[in-house]
Design a protein around this motif. Structure first.
Motif, PDB file in Angstrom:
ATOM      1  N   UNK A 111       0.809  -1.217   0.000  1.00  0.00           N
ATOM      2  CA  UNK A 111       0.000   0.000   0.000  1.00  0.00           C
ATOM      3  C   UNK A 111       0.843   1.267   0.000  1.00  0.00           C
ATOM      4  N   UNK A 112       1.952   1.254   0.728  1.00  0.00           N
ATOM      5  CA  UNK A 112       2.774   2.455   0.876  1.00  0.00           C
ATOM      6  C   UNK A 112       4.109   2.378   0.149  1.00  0.00           C
ATOM      7  N   UNK A 113       4.439   1.221  -0.401  1.00  0.00           N
ATOM      8  CA  UNK A 113       5.735   1.049  -1.040  1.00  0.00           C
ATOM      9  C   UNK A 113       6.763   0.487  -0.065  1.00  0.00           C
ATOM     10  N   UNK A 114       7.953   0.144  -0.552  1.00  0.00           N
ATOM     11  CA  UNK A 114       9.000  -0.429   0.301  1.00  0.00           C
ATOM     12  C   UNK A 114       9.363   0.495   1.464  1.00  0.00           C
ATOM     13  N   UNK A 115       9.850  -0.109   2.533  1.00  0.00           N
ATOM     14  CA  UNK A 115      10.297   0.664   3.683  1.00  0.00           C
ATOM     15  C   UNK A 115      11.660   1.286   3.404  1.00  0.00           C
ATOM     16  N   UNK A 116      11.979   2.330   4.133  1.00  0.00           N
ATOM     17  CA  UNK A 116      13.333   2.871   4.080  1.00  0.00           C
ATOM     18  C   UNK A 116      14.261   1.902   4.812  1.00  0.00           C
ATOM     19  N   UNK A 117      15.549   1.889   4.497  1.00  0.00           N
ATOM     20  CA  UNK A 117      16.471   1.009   5.236  1.00  0.00           C
ATOM     21  C   UNK A 117      16.400   1.223   6.743  1.00  0.00           C
ATOM     22  N   UNK A 118      16.271   2.457   7.175  1.00  0.00           N
ATOM     23  CA  UNK A 118      16.208   2.750   8.617  1.00  0.00           C
ATOM     24  C   UNK A 118      14.967   2.122   9.249  1.00  0.00           C
ATOM     25  N   UNK A 119      13.789   2.290   8.619  1.00  0.00           N
ATOM     26  CA  UNK A 119      12.569   1.718   9.171  1.00  0.00           C
ATOM     27  C   UNK A 119      12.612   0.195   9.125  1.00  0.00           C
ATOM     28  N   UNK A 120      13.134  -0.366   8.035  1.00  0.00           N
ATOM     29  CA  UNK A 120      13.243  -1.819   7.934  1.00  0.00           C
ATOM     30  C   UNK A 120      14.147  -2.366   9.036  1.00  0.00           C
ATOM     31  N   UNK A 121      15.232  -1.648   9.326  1.00  0.00           N
ATOM     32  CA  UNK A 121      16.131  -2.078  10.400  1.00  0.00           C
ATOM     33  C   UNK A 121      15.428  -2.027  11.749  1.00  0.00           C
ATOM     34  N   UNK A 122      14.592  -1.017  11.964  1.00  0.00           N
ATOM     35  CA  UNK A 122      13.846  -0.918  13.219  1.00  0.00           C
ATOM     36  C   UNK A 122      12.890  -2.105  13.369  1.00  0.00           C
ATOM     37  N   UNK A 123      12.192  -2.434  12.282  1.00  0.00           N
ATOM     38  CA  UNK A 123      11.298  -3.590  12.304  1.00  0.00           C
ATOM     39  C   UNK A 123      12.101  -4.865  12.525  1.00  0.00           C
ATOM     40  N   UNK A 124      13.234  -4.973  11.832  1.00  0.00           N
ATOM     41  CA  UNK A 124      14.070  -6.157  11.955  1.00  0.00           C
ATOM     42  C   UNK A 124      14.584  -6.373  13.366  1.00  0.00           C
ATOM     43  N   UNK A 125      14.915  -5.302  14.064  1.00  0.00           N
ATOM     44  CA  UNK A 125      15.408  -5.429  15.443  1.00  0.00           C
ATOM     45  C   UNK A 125      14.336  -6.013  16.358  1.00  0.00           C
ATOM     46  N   UNK A 126      13.083  -5.606  16.165  1.00  0.00           N
ATOM     47  CA  UNK A 126      11.996  -6.147  16.990  1.00  0.00           C
ATOM     48  C   UNK A 126      11.828  -7.640  16.722  1.00  0.00           C
ATOM     49  N   UNK A 127      11.794  -8.011  15.441  1.00  0.00           N
ATOM     50  CA  UNK A 127      11.628  -9.429  15.087  1.00  0.00           C
ATOM     51  C   UNK A 127      12.805 -10.240  15.603  1.00  0.00           C
ATOM     52  N   UNK A 128      14.007  -9.691  15.478  1.00  0.00           N
ATOM     53  CA  UNK A 128      15.197 -10.375  15.966  1.00  0.00           C
ATOM     54  C   UNK A 128      15.101 -10.623  17.468  1.00  0.00           C
ATOM     55  N   UNK A 129      14.590  -9.636  18.196  1.00  0.00           N
ATOM     56  CA  UNK A 129      14.450  -9.771  19.647  1.00  0.00           C
ATOM     57  C   UNK A 129      13.447 -10.860  20.000  1.00  0.00           C
ATOM     58  N   UNK A 130      12.335 -10.928  19.249  1.00  0.00           N
ATOM     59  CA  UNK A 130      11.339 -11.973  19.492  1.00  0.00           C
ATOM     60  C   UNK A 130      11.935 -13.346  19.187  1.00  0.00           C
ATOM     61  N   UNK A 131      12.654 -13.448  18.088  1.00  0.00           N
ATOM     62  CA  UNK A 131      13.259 -14.727  17.714  1.00  0.00           C
ATOM     63  C   UNK A 131      14.279 -15.179  18.754  1.00  0.00           C
ATOM     64  N   UNK A 132      15.042 -14.238  19.295  1.00  0.00           N
ATOM     65  CA  UNK A 132      16.021 -14.609  20.316  1.00  0.00           C
ATOM     66  C   UNK A 132      15.316 -15.153  21.548  1.00  0.00           C
ATOM     67  N   UNK A 133      14.217 -14.501  21.951  1.00  0.00           N
ATOM     68  CA  UNK A 133      13.443 -14.986  23.095  1.00  0.00           C
ATOM     69  C   UNK A 133      12.862 -16.368  22.802  1.00  0.00           C
ATOM     70  N   UNK A 134      12.363 -16.563  21.582  1.00  0.00           N
ATOM     71  CA  UNK A 134      11.808 -17.865  21.205  1.00  0.00           C
ATOM     72  C   UNK A 134      12.883 -18.934  21.185  1.00  0.00           C
ATOM     73  N   UNK A 135      14.021 -18.624  20.587  1.00  0.00           N
ATOM     74  CA  UNK A 135      15.103 -19.603  20.501  1.00  0.00           C
ATOM     75  C   UNK A 135      15.632 -19.962  21.884  1.00  0.00           C
ATOM     76  N   UNK A 136      15.705 -18.981  22.770  1.00  0.00           N
ATOM     77  CA  UNK A 136      16.139 -19.270  24.143  1.00  0.00           C
ATOM     78  C   UNK A 136      15.150 -20.184  24.868  1.00  0.00           C
ATOM     79  N   UNK A 137      13.879 -20.125  24.437  1.00  0.00           N
ATOM     80  CA  UNK A 137      12.847 -20.990  25.028  1.00  0.00           C
ATOM     81  C   UNK A 137      12.730 -22.314  24.291  1.00  0.00           C
ATOM     82  N   UNK A 138      13.626 -22.552  23.330  1.00  0.00           N
ATOM     83  CA  UNK A 138      13.597 -23.802  22.586  1.00  0.00           C
ATOM     84  C   UNK A 138      12.551 -23.857  21.508  1.00  0.00           C
TER      85      UNK A 138
END
Length: 613
Positions: A111-138
């Motif tokens: 709808x809005x077009x691709x994200x800027x690298x900065x915004x994509x990195x912000x989104x990526x950091x959140x997902x990375x944090x969730x994945x780390x919590x999930x991986x730590x929980x097995x």
């Protein structure tokens, strides 16, 4: 529509009163509901059994749904959905979870077009944090893709949760340490465009597999398309295993992180810490100030020292140099950390150097596969891989109703919508919202060249498929008649809709959005001006209101280059209700546009299309 869906205001467990349907998938429906005990709005995910499934399969689906609730509940992170309750009604589990008002990342990109690298990195950091919590929980997520990332509407989140919250949803196919697998033997589940190479090869995945999917998601976020999408599951998985990642024109400073996450060897792939360092550098980089325009039209020529010193460089140059230095430092830290984790390898023949002796230079990077293996041999190898994959891909076909990325036939599909009324993946270009279907005209003053008889359809859908066609019922809820021999080959590249192809090369995409915009014509006019010029060989024919039943509808018609040939495309966008907008996109060789077969095909598509209820 199921019997349950026809019951308005049903109350589960004497507590949760069901409201409107927020989304549907192959195996479930997500409802907006009210917790009458606590007086709060929640999302309720209902497990629905497809027709003709035996008791063993039903039990497997029940177990899978309970595993999703269990996996999600074990993750303590604001970037993950909070599970409140699981109740049993009609011998099925219903998951009660928090409601996140917003849309999916795939919706936002379309709808809005691709994200800027900065915004994509912000989104990526959140997902990375969730994945780390999930991986730590097995827990391995195994289905990280744009349609499973929710972007909360600003102002819709409770105090303390944060405006613009990013949420990773749909742990429906998660793998939990200690739990037996509920996936059929040999079945590969997930979206082919976002499945890691090791999973595509049938190897047991670990946390690096989720990080590879994160890299593919970041690629799609900034480039507007997944890194690998060949139109079919087999071709896409083969590319994932054998082809290098394609060029990135929009990634900018994010390219290094994406490349590091998309390394095919999981042992050499960026880990959590390495990805965090690179993403943080991009996400926390200062915004570039925009220089004010000059007060007159004179051309100003600036003489710039080609190598300015830190003290005499312009401020913008110094800021850019500082960003580059921070990125180099982050990369250096990542490489040092990776080197420290690498086990020492014994020398092949030479003795260890004496203390104080010169240290030999590091070995050069390994050549790409095509540098050391002739391309003809690569073709043979790829063919062998395809044959080996057939058994695995059968599982994909079963899980995804004929192909694609798993968004339409997978039991995990509803998870992308479990906590948002507008998080179903779809193309905004298909959307409209106004009920004013009068007017018309083309955006460029030309008349549409739609084949005779195909520009309109009966006011109600045809009840049966004509001779030479067969009915297709999509898990998104819509149906349409297709020419005999046509098969589903994928989706829109973001996990929703369905793409079909015939042996003659003609294609049909039926795209869907659950967040229609204000005007179908306005959407096409916007896209034709902003996206059209970027399409190879783009030649606009018409952007015009369409008379299609009682819907607000519009047609965007154009030609483009495709693989050395010219194709003709007609995109009809329209809205059927407040939560469903569609686009029927027909693509055919340009020289066959006015043929009788195309006229019949288009007329049949428009006449037989039946939207979801």
């Amino acid at each position: 529509m199921s019997e349950v869906e026809s019951t308005d205001g049903r109350v589960l467990a004497d507590r949760y009163r069901l409201g409107e349907v927020l989304g549907k998938g192959g195996m479930g429906t997500v409802w907006r509901a009210v917790d009458e005990t606590l007086g709060r709005t929640v999302a309720v995910k209902e497990l629905r059994f497809p027709g003709n499934v035996d008791e063993d399969e039903k039990q497997r689906l029940v177990t899978r749904t309970l595993r999703e609730a269990k996996a999600t509940a074990r993750i303590r992170n604001t970037g993950a959905i909070t599970v409140f309750d699981v109740v049993k009604e009609d011998d099925r589990p219903w998951i009660v979870m928090e409601l996140v008002e917003g849309r999916s990342l795939s919706d936002a990109i379309r709808e809005d077009g691709p994200l800027t690298p900065k915004r994509a990195a912000e989104v990526g950091l959140v997902i990375l944090d969730v994945l780390k919590a999930a991986h730590n929980a097995g827990i391995l997520h195994r289905d990280v893709k744009p349609s499973n990332v929710l972007l909360a509407d600003r102002g819709s989140e409770p105090e303390g949760r944060g405006a613009g919250r990013v949420v990773l949803s749909d742990f429906g196919i998660a793998q939990i340490d200690g739990d037996p697998s509920v996936t059929s033997t040999g079945m590969l589940v997930g979206a082919p465009s976002y499945i890691s190479p090791e999973r595509a090869r049938g190897q047991k995945p670990g946390p690096p597999a989720d990080l590879w999917s994160l890299g593919a998601l970041l690629f799609a976020s900034v480039e507007g398309r997944p890194p690998y999408d060949k139109g079919s599951a087999i071709a896409t998985l083969t590319a994932v295993m054998t082809e290098p990642v394609g060029p990135m024109t929009n990634a900018g400073p994010l390219a290094e992180a994406i490349k590091g996450l998309l390394v095919k060897d999981p042992a050499q792939r960026l880990d959590h810490d390495g990805a965090y360092a690179l993403l943080s550098t991009v996400a926390h980089a200062p915004e570039r100030p925009v220089a004010p325009p000059t007060s007159d039209a004179r051309t100003v020529v600036l003489k710039v020292d080609p190598q300015p010193t830190p003290t005499d460089a312009p401020p913008a140059t110094r800021a850019a140099a500082a960003d580059q230095a921070r990125l180099r430092d982050a990369l250096r830290s990542v490489r040092k950390a990776a080197a420290a984790k690498m086990p020492a390898k014994p020398a092949a023949s030479a003795a260890a150097p004496e203390p104080g002796a010169p240290v030999p230079p590091p070995a050069p990077p390994r050549a790409s596969l095509t540098d050391v293996v002739p391309r003809r041999t690569m073709v043979i190898v790829a063919a062998a891989i395809v044959i080996a994959l057939l058994g695995t891909v059968i599982g994909i076909a079963l899980a995804n109703s004929g192909g694609g990325d798993g968004g339409n036939g997978s039991a995990a599909k509803p998870g992308a919508k479990t906590s948002a009324s507008t998080s179903a993946s779809a193309s905004a270009s298909a959307s409209g919202g106004s009920q004013d279907s009068k007017g018309g005209g083309t955006d460029d003053g030309k008349s549409p060249s739609t084949p005779s008889g195909s520009a309109s359809a009966p006011t109600t859908p045809a009840t049966s498929a004509p001779a030479g066609f067969y009915p297709f019922h999509d898990t998104e809820g819509f149906s349409i008649a297709l020419p005999n021999g046509w098969k589903r080959v994928g989706d829109n590249g973001y996990g929703s809709g369905s793409k079909f192809r015939g042996s003659d090369g003609r294609e049909l995409l039926v795209d869907v959005t659950h967040s229609p915009g204000p005007s179908a014509l306005g959407a096409w006019q916007h896209d034709s001006k902003t996206k059209g010029p970027g399409i190879p060989g783009y030649q606009q024919i018409a952007v015009v209101k369409a008379d299609y039943r009682s819907y607000d509808a519009a047609d965007w018609e154009y030609k483009r280059d495709s693989g050395g040939t010219q194709v003709h495309i007609l995109s009809r966008g329209f809205v059927t209700d407040a939560h469903h907008g569609y686009a029927i996109v027909f693509t055919t060789p340009a020289d066959a546009w006015t043929s009788d077969s195309n006229t019949k095909a288009l007329a049949t598509f428009f006449a037989t299309f039946k939207p979801a209820k």
